[in-house]
Design a protein around this motif. Structure first.
Motif, mmCIF file in Angstrom:
data_model
loop_
_atom_site.group_PDB
_atom_site.id
_atom_site.type_symbol
_atom_site.label_atom_id
_atom_site.label_comp_id
_atom_site.label_asym_id
_atom_site.label_seq_id
_atom_site.Cartn_x
_atom_site.Cartn_y
_atom_site.Cartn_z
ATOM 1 N N PHE A 33 0.807 -1.221 0.000
ATOM 2 C CA PHE A 33 0.000 0.000 0.000
ATOM 3 C C PHE A 33 0.842 1.274 0.000
ATOM 4 O O PHE A 33 0.301 2.373 -0.066
ATOM 5 C CB PHE A 33 -0.954 -0.001 1.200
ATOM 6 C CG PHE A 33 -2.037 -1.022 1.073
ATOM 7 C CD1 PHE A 33 -3.100 -0.831 0.205
ATOM 8 C CD2 PHE A 33 -1.992 -2.196 1.799
ATOM 9 C CE1 PHE A 33 -4.100 -1.775 0.068
ATOM 10 C CE2 PHE A 33 -2.987 -3.158 1.681
ATOM 11 C CZ PHE A 33 -4.054 -2.945 0.810
ATOM 12 N N ASP A 34 2.160 1.131 0.043
ATOM 13 C CA ASP A 34 3.041 2.287 0.046
ATOM 14 C C ASP A 34 2.825 3.138 -1.206
ATOM 15 O O ASP A 34 2.749 2.619 -2.315
ATOM 16 C CB ASP A 34 4.503 1.810 0.120
ATOM 17 C CG ASP A 34 5.465 2.943 0.395
ATOM 18 O OD1 ASP A 34 5.090 3.890 1.111
ATOM 19 O OD2 ASP A 34 6.611 2.879 -0.099
ATOM 20 N N ASN A 35 2.702 4.428 -1.006
ATOM 21 C CA ASN A 35 2.521 5.409 -2.096
ATOM 22 C C ASN A 35 1.227 5.233 -2.887
ATOM 23 O O ASN A 35 1.145 5.691 -4.018
ATOM 24 C CB ASN A 35 3.724 5.392 -3.048
ATOM 25 C CG ASN A 35 4.985 5.862 -2.374
ATOM 26 O OD1 ASN A 35 4.958 6.819 -1.601
ATOM 27 N ND2 ASN A 35 6.084 5.182 -2.640
ATOM 28 N N LYS A 36 0.229 4.575 -2.319
ATOM 29 C CA LYS A 36 -1.068 4.444 -2.980
ATOM 30 C C LYS A 36 -1.955 5.611 -2.564
ATOM 31 O O LYS A 36 -1.804 6.184 -1.478
ATOM 32 C CB LYS A 36 -1.760 3.131 -2.596
ATOM 33 C CG LYS A 36 -0.985 1.894 -2.965
ATOM 34 C CD LYS A 36 -1.025 1.630 -4.439
ATOM 35 C CE LYS A 36 -0.399 0.279 -4.728
ATOM 36 N NZ LYS A 36 0.329 0.172 -5.902
ATOM 37 N N ASP A 37 -2.887 5.973 -3.415
ATOM 38 C CA ASP A 37 -3.830 7.048 -3.101
ATOM 39 C C ASP A 37 -4.636 6.680 -1.867
ATOM 40 O O ASP A 37 -5.113 5.553 -1.727
ATOM 41 C CB ASP A 37 -4.786 7.287 -4.278
ATOM 42 C CG ASP A 37 -4.100 7.929 -5.473
ATOM 43 O OD1 ASP A 37 -3.025 8.532 -5.280
ATOM 44 O OD2 ASP A 37 -4.639 7.819 -6.583
ATOM 45 N N LEU A 75 -0.660 2.549 9.599
ATOM 46 C CA LEU A 75 -1.143 2.777 8.245
ATOM 47 C C LEU A 75 -2.597 3.209 8.324
ATOM 48 O O LEU A 75 -3.401 2.580 9.014
ATOM 49 C CB LEU A 75 -1.016 1.487 7.430
ATOM 50 C CG LEU A 75 -1.207 1.620 5.933
ATOM 51 C CD1 LEU A 75 -0.253 0.686 5.214
ATOM 52 C CD2 LEU A 75 -2.612 1.284 5.555
ATOM 53 N N SER A 76 -2.913 4.287 7.662
ATOM 54 C CA SER A 76 -4.280 4.807 7.601
ATOM 55 C C SER A 76 -4.730 4.783 6.149
ATOM 56 O O SER A 76 -3.968 5.156 5.255
ATOM 57 C CB SER A 76 -4.297 6.249 8.131
ATOM 58 O OG SER A 76 -5.545 6.854 7.876
ATOM 59 N N LYS A 81 -10.167 8.976 -0.886
ATOM 60 C CA LYS A 81 -9.025 9.305 -1.742
ATOM 61 C C LYS A 81 -8.478 8.083 -2.476
ATOM 62 O O LYS A 81 -7.703 8.223 -3.412
ATOM 63 C CB LYS A 81 -7.907 9.938 -0.908
ATOM 64 C CG LYS A 81 -8.292 11.277 -0.331
ATOM 65 C CD LYS A 81 -7.148 11.862 0.459
ATOM 66 C CE LYS A 81 -7.537 13.223 1.024
ATOM 67 N NZ LYS A 81 -6.454 13.802 1.829
ATOM 68 N N GLY A 82 -8.847 6.887 -2.017
ATOM 69 C CA GLY A 82 -8.351 5.655 -2.616
ATOM 70 C C GLY A 82 -9.340 5.078 -3.605
ATOM 71 O O GLY A 82 -10.357 5.697 -3.936
ATOM 72 N N ASP A 83 -9.058 3.858 -4.052
ATOM 73 C CA ASP A 83 -9.909 3.237 -5.069
ATOM 74 C C ASP A 83 -10.703 2.035 -4.555
ATOM 75 O O ASP A 83 -11.228 1.258 -5.338
ATOM 76 C CB ASP A 83 -9.069 2.838 -6.285
ATOM 77 C CG ASP A 83 -7.957 1.862 -5.936
ATOM 78 O OD1 ASP A 83 -7.812 1.532 -4.740
ATOM 79 O OD2 ASP A 83 -7.246 1.436 -6.858
ATOM 80 N N MET A 84 -10.785 1.867 -3.214
ATOM 81 C CA MET A 84 -11.602 0.795 -2.645
ATOM 82 C C MET A 84 -12.224 1.286 -1.345
ATOM 83 O O MET A 84 -11.815 2.303 -0.798
ATOM 84 C CB MET A 84 -10.778 -0.479 -2.430
ATOM 85 C CG MET A 84 -9.668 -0.354 -1.415
ATOM 86 S SD MET A 84 -8.738 -1.891 -1.179
ATOM 87 C CE MET A 84 -7.419 -1.648 -2.339
#
Length: 166
Positions: A33-37, A75-76, A81-84
């Motif tokens: 998940f590093d650097n993911k939206d 990790l939050s 902002k993400g895709d799921m």
């Protein structure tokens, strides 16, 4: 010259495999998940964790996480902002844990938090607290504790993980 190149290549392979072995199998969750939206993460290293003690409980009922706490990772995930969805994020993150990690079954069913452990009895190498959000558009969290430690009160550790998410 070819022998030296081969030697350096073999040495590089050996070092990279040793580095990979020293990493937790659960670290692949953070790496994936590093650097993911929608993802924010940080790590407290041993030097930083030595600066504070973790006390669990209150009103004279405190219990301590004792032993050698090496690292705390956080990790939050923000589904806006993400895709799921937050639930999909947590389901995917939990599914990335290898089979040797065991879910802590609590007598009280707390649907907002899950604890996954690596170790036996009250002696652990890793503790991962997955925090669900009742609001489907709210953030979901993962707080991971690494080291050689014993915990007298896993509920308190879960509360500590929830405290990181506020």
């Amino acid at each position: 010259m070819k022998t030296i190149t081969t030697l350096f290549f073999a040495l590089g392979l050996l070092l990279s495999s040793l580095l990979a072995m020293s990493q937790s199998k659960a670290d692949k969750i953070y790496d994936a998940f590093d650097n993911k939206d929608g993802v924010t993460s940080f790590t407290f290293t041993k030097d930083m964790t030595d600066a504070f003690n973790i006390d669990l409980g209150d009103d004279g009922e405190e219990k301590k996480v004792s032993g050698d706490l090496q690292k705390i990772r956080f990790l939050s995930y923000n589904p806006e902002k993400g895709d799921m969805s937050g639930e999909a994020f947590l389901k995917k993150a939990v599914s990335m844990l290898p089979s040797q990690y065991k879910k802590y079954e609590d007598e009280e069913d707390d649907s907002n938090a899950e604890i996954w452990l690596l170790g036996k009895g009250k002696k652990y190498k890793e503790c991962h607290v997955f925090l669900h959000n009742d609001n489907s558009s709210g953030n979901s969290f993962l707080v991971s504790f690494y080291g050689d430690f014993t915990v007298n009160d896993l509920e308190g550790l879960k509360a500590t993980g929830k405290g990181f998410s506020k």
